[in-house]
Scaffold this motif. Structure first.
Motif, PDB file in Angstrom:
ATOM      1  N   LEU A  39       5.326 -41.802  38.297  1.00 44.05           N
ATOM      2  CA  LEU A  39       6.392 -43.061  39.391  1.00 44.05           C
ATOM      3  C   LEU A  39       7.698 -43.074  39.033  1.00 44.05           C
ATOM      4  CD1 LEU A  39       6.247 -44.792  41.734  1.00 44.05           C
ATOM      5  CD2 LEU A  39       4.729 -46.556  40.837  1.00 44.05           C
ATOM      6  N   MET A  40       7.963 -43.136  38.185  1.00 47.66           N
ATOM      7  CA  MET A  40       9.225 -42.958  37.820  1.00 47.66           C
ATOM      8  C   MET A  40      10.166 -42.532  38.251  1.00 47.66           C
ATOM      9  SD  MET A  40       9.467 -46.404  36.670  1.00 47.66           S
ATOM     10  CE  MET A  40       7.345 -46.947  37.684  1.00 47.66           C
ATOM     11  N   GLY A  41      11.850 -43.023  38.680  1.00 48.32           N
ATOM     12  CA  GLY A  41      11.983 -41.575  39.193  1.00 48.32           C
ATOM     13  C   GLY A  41      12.787 -41.406  40.972  1.00 48.32           C
ATOM     14  N   ASN A  42      11.317 -42.201  41.369  1.00 47.01           N
ATOM     15  CA  ASN A  42      10.824 -42.074  42.727  1.00 47.01           C
ATOM     16  C   ASN A  42      12.015 -42.824  43.238  1.00 47.01           C
ATOM     17  OD1 ASN A  42       9.188 -39.411  43.063  1.00 47.01           O
ATOM     18  ND2 ASN A  42       8.280 -40.656  40.966  1.00 47.01           N
ATOM     19  N   SER A  43      12.050 -42.615  44.661  1.00 47.67           N
ATOM     20  CA  SER A  43      12.310 -43.167  45.934  1.00 47.67           C
ATOM     21  C   SER A  43      12.439 -43.544  46.951  1.00 47.67           C
ATOM     22  CB  SER A  43      14.008 -43.669  46.035  1.00 47.67           C
ATOM     23  OG  SER A  43      14.868 -43.218  44.339  1.00 47.67           O
ATOM     24  N   LEU A  44      11.973 -44.865  47.556  1.00 49.16           N
ATOM     25  CA  LEU A  44      10.966 -45.349  49.211  1.00 49.16           C
ATOM     26  C   LEU A  44      12.651 -45.264  49.641  1.00 49.16           C
ATOM     27  CD1 LEU A  44       8.138 -47.315  48.488  1.00 49.16           C
ATOM     28  CD2 LEU A  44       8.209 -44.416  49.235  1.00 49.16           C
ATOM     29  N   LYS A  45      12.336 -45.273  51.097  1.00 50.02           N
ATOM     30  CA  LYS A  45      13.717 -45.823  52.212  1.00 50.02           C
ATOM     31  C   LYS A  45      13.261 -47.158  52.759  1.00 50.02           C
ATOM     32  CE  LYS A  45      16.737 -42.162  52.606  1.00 50.02           C
ATOM     33  NZ  LYS A  45      18.399 -42.270  52.300  1.00 50.02           N
ATOM     34  N   MET A  46      13.876 -47.734  52.614  1.00 53.08           N
ATOM     35  CA  MET A  46      13.650 -49.049  53.284  1.00 53.08           C
ATOM     36  C   MET A  46      14.744 -49.874  54.382  1.00 53.08           C
ATOM     37  SD  MET A  46      13.381 -53.015  51.589  1.00 53.08           S
ATOM     38  CE  MET A  46      14.643 -53.350  51.707  1.00 53.08           C
ATOM     39  N   LYS A  47      13.963 -49.962  55.588  1.00 39.45           N
ATOM     40  CA  LYS A  47      14.662 -50.622  56.891  1.00 39.45           C
ATOM     41  C   LYS A  47      14.798 -52.653  56.889  1.00 39.45           C
ATOM     42  CE  LYS A  47      15.699 -46.623  58.415  1.00 39.45           C
ATOM     43  NZ  LYS A  47      17.594 -46.239  58.909  1.00 39.45           N
ATOM     44  N   MET A  48      15.703 -53.093  56.603  1.00 40.15           N
ATOM     45  CA  MET A  48      16.002 -54.398  56.256  1.00 40.15           C
ATOM     46  C   MET A  48      16.381 -55.143  57.560  1.00 40.15           C
ATOM     47  SD  MET A  48      16.900 -56.861  53.346  1.00 40.15           S
ATOM     48  CE  MET A  48      18.419 -56.574  53.310  1.00 40.15           C
ATOM     49  N   ASN A  49      16.522 -56.222  57.885  1.00 37.72           N
ATOM     50  CA  ASN A  49      17.295 -56.786  59.234  1.00 37.72           C
ATOM     51  C   ASN A  49      18.566 -57.519  58.008  1.00 37.72           C
ATOM     52  OD1 ASN A  49      15.604 -59.528  58.657  1.00 37.72           O
ATOM     53  ND2 ASN A  49      15.167 -58.601  60.980  1.00 37.72           N
ATOM     54  N   GLU A  50      19.745 -58.305  58.920  1.00 34.00           N
ATOM     55  CA  GLU A  50      19.805 -59.498  58.432  1.00 34.00           C
ATOM     56  C   GLU A  50      19.427 -60.614  58.107  1.00 34.00           C
ATOM     57  OE1 GLU A  50      23.988 -59.390  60.206  1.00 34.00           O
ATOM     58  OE2 GLU A  50      22.442 -59.329  61.515  1.00 34.00           O
ATOM     59  N   SER A  51      18.158 -60.860  57.952  1.00 37.01           N
ATOM     60  CA  SER A  51      17.564 -62.073  57.534  1.00 37.01           C
ATOM     61  C   SER A  51      16.340 -61.919  56.481  1.00 37.01           C
ATOM     62  CB  SER A  51      16.785 -62.580  58.548  1.00 37.01           C
ATOM     63  OG  SER A  51      17.681 -62.601  59.739  1.00 37.01           O
ATOM     64  N   GLY A  52      16.493 -60.656  55.794  1.00 38.86           N
ATOM     65  CA  GLY A  52      15.345 -60.141  55.054  1.00 38.86           C
ATOM     66  C   GLY A  52      14.553 -59.439  55.473  1.00 38.86           C
ATOM     67  N   ASN A  53      14.193 -59.383  56.577  1.00 44.02           N
ATOM     68  CA  ASN A  53      13.034 -58.686  57.539  1.00 44.02           C
ATOM     69  C   ASN A  53      12.952 -57.386  56.855  1.00 44.02           C
ATOM     70  OD1 ASN A  53      11.649 -61.362  58.804  1.00 44.02           O
ATOM     71  ND2 ASN A  53      13.556 -61.461  59.860  1.00 44.02           N
ATOM     72  N   ILE A  54      11.425 -57.350  56.127  1.00 41.39           N
ATOM     73  CA  ILE A  54      11.512 -55.840  56.078  1.00 41.39           C
ATOM     74  C   ILE A  54      10.839 -55.014  57.149  1.00 41.39           C
ATOM     75  CG2 ILE A  54      10.105 -53.910  54.585  1.00 41.39           C
ATOM     76  CD1 ILE A  54      10.662 -55.949  52.413  1.00 41.39           C
ATOM     77  N   ILE A  55      12.077 -54.325  57.738  1.00 40.12           N
ATOM     78  CA  ILE A  55      11.099 -53.487  58.753  1.00 40.12           C
ATOM     79  C   ILE A  55       9.744 -52.170  58.433  1.00 40.12           C
ATOM     80  CG2 ILE A  55      11.624 -51.739  60.740  1.00 40.12           C
ATOM     81  CD1 ILE A  55      13.896 -53.631  60.363  1.00 40.12           C
ATOM     82  N   SER A  56      10.358 -51.542  57.183  1.00 36.86           N
ATOM     83  CA  SER A  56       9.539 -50.701  57.422  1.00 36.86           C
ATOM     84  C   SER A  56       9.586 -49.777  55.902  1.00 36.86           C
ATOM     85  CB  SER A  56      10.025 -49.150  58.408  1.00 36.86           C
ATOM     86  OG  SER A  56      11.353 -49.083  57.994  1.00 36.86           O
ATOM     87  N   PHE A  57       8.925 -48.879  55.151  1.00 28.98           N
ATOM     88  CA  PHE A  57       9.155 -48.161  53.732  1.00 28.98           C
ATOM     89  C   PHE A  57       8.230 -46.793  54.073  1.00 28.98           C
ATOM     90  CE2 PHE A  57       9.011 -52.247  51.549  1.00 28.98           C
ATOM     91  CZ  PHE A  57      10.048 -52.108  50.696  1.00 28.98           C
ATOM     92  N   GLU A  58       9.436 -45.983  53.874  1.00 29.67           N
ATOM     93  CA  GLU A  58       9.026 -44.341  54.006  1.00 29.67           C
ATOM     94  C   GLU A  58       9.100 -44.295  52.468  1.00 29.67           C
ATOM     95  OE1 GLU A  58      11.826 -43.255  56.927  1.00 29.67           O
ATOM     96  OE2 GLU A  58      10.764 -43.859  58.424  1.00 29.67           O
ATOM     97  N   GLY A  59       8.302 -42.683  52.668  1.00 34.47           N
ATOM     98  CA  GLY A  59       8.784 -41.762  51.463  1.00 34.47           C
ATOM     99  C   GLY A  59       7.129 -41.939  50.176  1.00 34.47           C
ATOM    100  N   PHE A  60       6.379 -42.303  51.122  1.00 35.18           N
ATOM    101  CA  PHE A  60       4.961 -41.990  49.912  1.00 35.18           C
ATOM    102  C   PHE A  60       4.639 -40.791  49.908  1.00 35.18           C
ATOM    103  CE2 PHE A  60       5.364 -46.346  52.094  1.00 35.18           C
ATOM    104  CZ  PHE A  60       5.098 -47.705  50.676  1.00 35.18           C
ATOM    105  N   GLU A  61       4.509 -40.467  50.600  1.00 34.07           N
ATOM    106  CA  GLU A  61       3.810 -38.848  50.581  1.00 34.07           C
ATOM    107  C   GLU A  61       3.958 -38.164  49.124  1.00 34.07           C
ATOM    108  OE1 GLU A  61       0.948 -38.044  51.793  1.00 34.07           O
ATOM    109  OE2 GLU A  61       0.753 -39.569  52.710  1.00 34.07           O
ATOM    110  N   PRO A  62       5.254 -38.320  49.062  1.00 34.25           N
ATOM    111  CA  PRO A  62       5.617 -37.383  48.509  1.00 34.25           C
ATOM    112  C   PRO A  62       5.425 -37.820  46.343  1.00 34.25           C
ATOM    113  CG  PRO A  62       7.496 -37.002  49.378  1.00 34.25           C
ATOM    114  CD  PRO A  62       6.555 -38.324  49.992  1.00 34.25           C
ATOM    115  N   ILE A  63       5.099 -39.088  46.639  1.00 30.89           N
ATOM    116  CA  ILE A  63       4.978 -39.807  45.175  1.00 30.89           C
ATOM    117  C   ILE A  63       3.832 -39.510  45.484  1.00 30.89           C
ATOM    118  CG2 ILE A  63       4.577 -41.811  44.307  1.00 30.89           C
ATOM    119  CD1 ILE A  63       7.385 -43.226  46.103  1.00 30.89           C
ATOM    120  N   TYR A  64       2.974 -39.776  46.845  1.00 30.45           N
ATOM    121  CA  TYR A  64       0.944 -39.535  46.106  1.00 30.45           C
ATOM    122  C   TYR A  64       1.103 -38.130  45.533  1.00 30.45           C
ATOM    123  CZ  TYR A  64       0.395 -43.781  49.236  1.00 30.45           C
ATOM    124  OH  TYR A  64       0.543 -44.864  49.261  1.00 30.45           O
TER     125      TYR A  64
END
Length: 342
Positions: A155-180
Motif C-alpha cells: 500500500l505504501m508509496g501509492n496515491s489517491l486523487k481527492m477532490k475537496m471544496n473550500e469548506s472541507g467537504n470531500i467530493i471524491s477519491f479516485e485511483g483505487f484500482e491500481p492499488i487493489y
C-alpha cells in the motif's frame, strides 16, 4: 442666465490673450503639478484567513497553497484490560499512519489533492510478548506477521486523487484500482489457500474504499458548521453502535477560542450507560456498557489545516452472573487515544 454670461466672459478673456501666450500650456502644467502632488488612494481587497469571523460568527474556508504539501500523521493507541476476580490481563496496540496531502491546484472553489501513503507502523504487546510491523523496517521473522507487513508495504508509496471544496467537504477519491491490483498480487504470491486469499482481499477493500476514507477524513477535515460557529457554541453528532439503535455514541463539539493563529475545538461525549438484565434457569445475567470521550483539536487559522489533535475514548463493559447466593463479574476496559500530527 448669470452662469451662461460668466462662461462667455471667461471664453472672451481666453481669446484676448496676447499672441505667443499659451494659456492652455500653462494651465496644463499647473494641473500636472497639482496631480503629481495629490495623494493616490490605494484600494486593496482584504485577504481573510481560512478561519475568520463576521459579527462574531466564525467560518472555515480552506486556504491551501498549490504546490505545497500538508502533513497528516494519524496515531491510534488502544490499551485493553480484562479482569475477573483476582485475575487480570492487558494488551496494548498502537498504529501510526504517515500520510500527506499535496495540493495540485485550486479551480472554481475545488481543490485537487494527491493523498500520499508514506509509511505505516504497528507495535503492540500481549501476555508479555511484543510485536512490531513497520513498513520502513525489515520483514518480520514471525510468520503470522509477514503477510500483514507485505500488504502494508504494497500500500505504501501509492496515491489517491481527492477532490475537496473550500469548506472541507470531500467530493471524491479516485485511483483505487491500481492499488487493489498490487494488493491482489501480493496476497496471491503469499497465500496458497484460495478462500483465505479471497477473505484477505475482501477485508482490505472493506476498509480501504471511497466511502470508508470519506468517513475517516470527514471528522478531521470537515469540522465547521456551514452556518458558522460562535465562541462557546455547541453542536452534537450521534452514531448508532448497535443494529437495533439502542446503543449510540454522542459527540459534542464546542468552539473554545480563536487566538494567536490557532482555533481550538473542544470535544466531549461518549456512550450513555446501558444495562440489560436477563434470567434463565435460576441464573441472572447483567451486562452494562458505558463510554466517556474527551479531547481537543487545534487548527491553523491561516490555512485551516489541522495543527494537532488528541481525542480519548474510554469504554467499560461488564458482565455479572448471579444465582442469588454468589456472583461473578468480568470487566473489560478499553482506552483508545487518537492523535493527529502529534
Amino acid at each position: 442666465m448669470k452662469k451662461a454670461l460668466a462662461f462667455t466672459a471667461i471664453t472672451l478673456t481666453l481669446l484676448s490673450c496676447k499672441k505667443g501666450e499659451r494659456f492652455s500650456d500653462t494651465h496644463s502644467e499647473n494641473i500636472k503639478k497639482e496631480t503629481s502632488t495629490a495623494p493616490v488612494a490605494e484600494i486593496k481587497e482584504e485577504i481573510k484567513p481560512a478561519i475568520s469571523d463576521s459579527a462574531g460568527v466564525y467560518t472555515l474556508k480552506y486556504k491551501l497553497e498549490p504546490g505545497k504539501t500538508y502533513p497528516f500523521i494519524l496515531s491510534q493507541k488502544d490499551v485493553q484490560s480484562l479482569s475477573m476476580g483476582d485475575k487480570s490481563e492487558s494488551n496494548t496496540n498502537e498504529t501510526t499512519d504517515n500520510i500527506s496531502f499535496a495540493v495540485n491546484s485550486f479551480n472554481q472553489g475545488i481543490y485537487d489533492i494527491d493523498v500520499h501513503f508514506i509509511s505505516k507502523k504497528q507495535i503492540g504487546s500481549s501476555q508479555g510478548k511484543s510485536i512490531k510491523v513497520d513498513t520502513d523496517g525489515p520483514e518480520p521473522k514471525n510468520e503470522n506477521l509477514k503477510l500483514f507487513w507485505k500488504v502494508n508495504k504494497a500500500l505504501m508509496g501509492n496515491s489517491l486523487k481527492m477532490k475537496m471544496n473550500e469548506s472541507g467537504n470531500i467530493i471524491s477519491f479516485e485511483g483505487f484500482e491500481p492499488i487493489y491490483t498490487k494488493i491482489n498480487s501480493t496476497v496471491n504470491n503469499a497465500v496458497k489457500d484460495a478462500k483465505q486469499r479471497k477473505s484477505i482481499i475482501e477485508g482490505f477493500k472493506q476498509g480501504f474504499n471511497e466511502e470508508a476514507l470519506k468517513a475517516q477524513f470527514k471528522t478531521n477535515i470537515n469540522l465547521f458548521p456551514e452556518k458558522g460557529w460562535k465562541i462557546g457554541q455547541n453542536f452534537t453528532e450521534s452514531a448508532q453502535l448497535s443494529p437495533d439503535g439502542k446503543i449510540k455514541s454522542t459527540t459534542t463539539f464546542s468552539l473554545a477560542k480563536v487566538e494567536n493563529g490557532t482555533a481550538e475545538i473542544k470535544i466531549k461525549g461518549g456512550i450513555p450507560k446501558k444495562s440489560n438484565k436477563q434470567s434463565k434457569n435460576g441464573i441472572t445475567q447483567t451486562v452494562s456498557l458505558e463510554g466517556v470521550q474527551t479531547g481537543s483539536l487545534k487548527l491553523d487559522t491561516e490555512t485551516g489545516w489541522m495543527k494537532s489533535s488528541t481525542i480519548s475514548m474510554t469504554t467499560t463493559q461488564s458482565q455479572t452472573l448471579s444465582d442469588g447466593k454468589q456472583s461473578q463479574t468480568a470487566t473489560q476496559k478499553n482506552i483508545s487515544t487518537t492523535k493527529i500530527n502529534p
